[in-house]
Scaffold this motif. Sequence first.
Motif, PDB file in Angstrom:
ATOM      1  N   PRO A 117      -6.017   0.674  -1.106  1.00  0.00           N
ATOM      2  CA  PRO A 117      -6.881   0.177  -2.177  1.00  0.00           C
ATOM      3  C   PRO A 117      -8.291   0.739  -2.035  1.00  0.00           C
ATOM      4  O   PRO A 117      -8.798   0.897  -0.929  1.00  0.00           O
ATOM      5  CB  PRO A 117      -6.869  -1.339  -1.988  1.00  0.00           C
ATOM      6  N   LEU A 118      -8.899   1.064  -3.176  1.00  0.00           N
ATOM      7  CA  LEU A 118     -10.274   1.554  -3.199  1.00  0.00           C
ATOM      8  C   LEU A 118     -11.243   0.464  -3.636  1.00  0.00           C
ATOM      9  O   LEU A 118     -12.398   0.455  -3.231  1.00  0.00           O
ATOM     10  CB  LEU A 118     -10.407   2.748  -4.150  1.00  0.00           C
ATOM     11  N   GLY A 119     -10.774  -0.418  -4.504  1.00  0.00           N
ATOM     12  CA  GLY A 119     -11.640  -1.480  -5.003  1.00  0.00           C
ATOM     13  C   GLY A 119     -10.864  -2.442  -5.866  1.00  0.00           C
ATOM     14  O   GLY A 119      -9.740  -2.153  -6.284  1.00  0.00           O
ATOM     15  N   GLU A 120     -11.465  -3.584  -6.113  1.00  0.00           N
ATOM     16  CA  GLU A 120     -10.809  -4.608  -6.912  1.00  0.00           C
ATOM     17  C   GLU A 120     -11.829  -5.248  -7.828  1.00  0.00           C
ATOM     18  O   GLU A 120     -12.985  -5.446  -7.435  1.00  0.00           O
ATOM     19  CB  GLU A 120     -10.205  -5.663  -5.977  1.00  0.00           C
ATOM     20  N   GLY A 121     -11.412  -5.532  -9.053  1.00  0.00           N
ATOM     21  CA  GLY A 121     -12.307  -6.150 -10.014  1.00  0.00           C
ATOM     22  C   GLY A 121     -11.570  -7.164 -10.863  1.00  0.00           C
ATOM     23  O   GLY A 121     -10.458  -7.568 -10.540  1.00  0.00           O
ATOM     24  N   LYS A 145      -5.260   2.648 -11.393  1.00  0.00           N
ATOM     25  CA  LYS A 145      -5.635   1.245 -11.585  1.00  0.00           C
ATOM     26  C   LYS A 145      -4.368   0.454 -11.912  1.00  0.00           C
ATOM     27  O   LYS A 145      -3.650   0.776 -12.859  1.00  0.00           O
ATOM     28  CB  LYS A 145      -6.638   1.071 -12.712  1.00  0.00           C
ATOM     29  N   THR A 202      -6.713  -3.775  -9.502  1.00  0.00           N
ATOM     30  CA  THR A 202      -7.051  -3.083  -8.260  1.00  0.00           C
ATOM     31  C   THR A 202      -6.900  -1.585  -8.458  1.00  0.00           C
ATOM     32  O   THR A 202      -5.940  -1.135  -9.068  1.00  0.00           O
ATOM     33  CB  THR A 202      -6.127  -3.549  -7.123  1.00  0.00           C
ATOM     34  N   VAL A 203      -7.854  -0.819  -7.941  1.00  0.00           N
ATOM     35  CA  VAL A 203      -7.788   0.642  -7.994  1.00  0.00           C
ATOM     36  C   VAL A 203      -7.329   1.135  -6.626  1.00  0.00           C
ATOM     37  O   VAL A 203      -7.870   0.727  -5.596  1.00  0.00           O
ATOM     38  CB  VAL A 203      -9.155   1.262  -8.356  1.00  0.00           C
ATOM     39  N   GLN A 213       0.823  -1.207   0.000  1.00  0.00           N
ATOM     40  CA  GLN A 213       0.000   0.000   0.000  1.00  0.00           C
ATOM     41  C   GLN A 213       0.854   1.253   0.000  1.00  0.00           C
ATOM     42  O   GLN A 213       0.382   2.320  -0.324  1.00  0.00           O
ATOM     43  CB  GLN A 213      -0.939  -0.004   1.199  1.00  0.00           C
TER      44      GLN A 213
END
Length: 69
Positions: A24-28, A48, A32-33, A12
């Motif tokens: 991290p804000l989000g993961e898809g 991203k 990862t964003v 991080q």
Amino acid sequence: MTAASRQPPISQEATIGPYRLIRPLGEGGMGTVFLALDGTLHRQVAIKVLRRAEEPERMAAARVKRFLR
């Protein structure tokens, strides 16, 4: 084991170019964003980080199959 799990995790507090990752804000499916700090402009940005695809054809076929459902 998936390709994503074989990829080393990103700290991080990592630095990518002039950007320092904060959290991290989000993961898809693609990656990862992260919330990051732009060291040049001194403002927060979203970065991203894409996953490496070790089996791109298989992953693309699975994505098309999910889309067609």
